[in-house]
Design an enzyme around this catalytic site. Structure first.
Site, short mmCIF file in Angstrom:
data_model
loop_
_atom_site.label_atom_id
_atom_site.label_comp_id
_atom_site.label_asym_id
_atom_site.label_seq_id
_atom_site.Cartn_x
_atom_site.Cartn_y
_atom_site.Cartn_z
N TYR A 64 -2.52 -0.21 8.52
CA TYR A 64 -3.56 -0.78 9.37
C TYR A 64 -3.37 -0.33 10.82
O TYR A 64 -2.29 0.03 11.24
CB TYR A 64 -3.52 -2.32 9.33
CG TYR A 64 -3.90 -2.89 8.00
CD1 TYR A 64 -5.23 -2.99 7.62
CD2 TYR A 64 -2.93 -3.31 7.10
CE1 TYR A 64 -5.59 -3.51 6.39
CE2 TYR A 64 -3.28 -3.84 5.87
CZ TYR A 64 -4.61 -3.93 5.52
OH TYR A 64 -4.96 -4.44 4.30
N ASP B 257 -3.73 -1.39 -6.17
CA ASP B 257 -4.18 -1.62 -4.79
C ASP B 257 -5.68 -1.91 -4.78
O ASP B 257 -6.51 -1.04 -4.55
CB ASP B 257 -3.85 -0.40 -3.93
CG ASP B 257 -4.16 -0.62 -2.45
OD1 ASP B 257 -4.76 -1.66 -2.13
OD2 ASP B 257 -3.81 0.25 -1.64
N ARG C 212 0.85 -1.20 0.00
CA ARG C 212 0.00 0.00 0.00
C ARG C 212 0.89 1.25 0.00
O ARG C 212 0.97 1.99 0.98
CB ARG C 212 -0.95 -0.05 1.19
CG ARG C 212 -1.83 -1.28 1.11
CD ARG C 212 -2.77 -1.41 2.28
NE ARG C 212 -4.07 -0.85 1.97
CZ ARG C 212 -5.12 -0.93 2.78
NH1 ARG C 212 -5.00 -1.53 3.94
NH2 ARG C 212 -6.27 -0.40 2.42
N SER D 121 -7.67 -1.24 -1.37
CA SER D 121 -8.08 0.13 -1.10
C SER D 121 -9.22 0.57 -2.01
O SER D 121 -10.14 1.26 -1.57
CB SER D 121 -6.89 1.09 -1.25
OG SER D 121 -5.97 0.89 -0.21
N GLN E 204 -0.39 2.26 -6.21
CA GLN E 204 -1.80 2.58 -5.99
C GLN E 204 -2.72 2.06 -7.09
O GLN E 204 -3.85 1.66 -6.81
CB GLN E 204 -1.98 4.09 -5.83
CG GLN E 204 -1.70 4.55 -4.41
CD GLN E 204 -1.93 6.04 -4.24
OE1 GLN E 204 -1.84 6.80 -5.20
NE2 GLN E 204 -2.22 6.46 -3.04
#
Length: 315
Positions: free
Chosen positions: A231, A130, A122, A133, A127
């Site tokens: 996280y 990902d 991440r 997400s 991105q």
């Protein structure tokens, strides 16, 4: 080289790993694309749309897995699907390698290569890939839409000749990707939005989106709420008690609660207890995005809408 996408077989799964548009891009790179018949139907892509994009539509899952060199799918493959793998195949999908020992062993026994989408780092450079997400972003938005659909009043306050309607009060528990998406949607609809997270450094992000960050009088532990990979870390028992005390204080005032707290490969932490639900006003709504892992709310039932004795709807 042939890239193929089978139809997702899990009930309620509408996604598809290859669209006519992405197939067009892959073909420009020199790949041949295949889909199983009906693979895109629930996502709004008919077999004809795939054919128009130059994709070969095959009649069965067995034919698809047998023909393709690379198989791209969404959900973690079932035992039956893993049985189609061979050592010359590569599977790209969600796979949960750290919590799917049976699947890992099955793929290993077949000698196949597996690329797990959960393991995409991440970071900014990754991105575009990902998938966690991007899905969490959609889930956060959808949580607010689901809450609004089950809430009996407006989100926004209104003052009219006929009287005054107060704005809804929304609490978002967890300000990760899903939580921030929920906060943005809730504030844009005019609700008074509160957010809580064990990582105090996200307070600035929450406040920049027009919501109020809920602080605990527990500075030393809250300052250590972050883990690697974006996280939250597991909290201490003392911090958890302070957290629950704050939620009990807020519960009677909140119209909508959206919970998003999950740590990979663990059961969802119980953050919204039965007594909190009982203290909420009739007509209030809870949307539990952690239902798949047991739920953040004690009374959550996965894939069902529950209406409690005191008139709280839990989705």
């Amino acid at each position: 080289m042939k890239i193929g996408t089978p139809r997702e077989i899990l009930n309620g799964e509408n996604r598809v790993a290859m669209t006519p548009d992405s197939a067009t891009q892959l073909q420009k790179l020199g790949y041949e694309c295949l889909v199983e018949t009906g693979a895109g139907a629930k996502a709004g892509f008919s077999d004809d749309l795939y054919r128009e994009a130059g994709v070969t539509v095959v009649d069965s899952a067995e034919a698809l897995w047998g023909t393709a060199d690379i198989i791209a799918k969404v959900r973690i493959p079932t035992a039956e699907e893993l049985d189609y793998l061979t050592e010359d195949k590569t599977l790209i999908s969600f796979f949960n390698p750290a919590g799917n020992e049976e699947g890992m062993e099955a793929a290993k026994a077949k000698g196949a290569s597996v690329i797990a989408m959960e393991m995409v780092p991440r970071i900014s450079r990754a991105q575009k890939m990902d998938a966690l997400s991007s899905m969490a972003n959609i889930a956060g938005y959808r949580a607010v839409i689901e809450a609004g659909n089950n809430f009996g009043r407006f989100f926004t306050g209104q003052v009219t000749a006929a009287g005054k309607v107060p704005p809804a009060k929304v609490l978002v528990v967890g300000a990760g990707v899903a939580g921030l998406a929920a906060i943005g949607t809730s504030t844009s609809l005019g609700a008074i939005t509160y957010a809580f997270d064990v990582r105090p450094e996200v307070a600035e992000q929450v406040e920049s989106m027009g919501a109020e960050f809920v602080y605990l009088d527990f500075e030393e532990e809250q300052a250590d709420g972050a883990a690697t990979g974006g996280y939250a870390a597991v909290s201490s028992p003392e911090f958890r008690e302070a957290q629950l005390a704050k939620f009990r204080e807020l519960a009677p005032e909140m119209d909508i609660v959206i919970t998003t707290a999950l740590i990979p490969n663990r059961e969802a932490p119980e953050l919204w207890t039965e007594d909190m639900v009982k203290s909420m006003k009739p007509g209030s709504v809870i949307v539990d995005l952690a239902a798949e892992k047991g739920g953040n709310c004690k009374l959550t039932v996965a894939d069902e809408k529950v209406v409690t004795d005191n008139g709280v709807t839990i989705i």
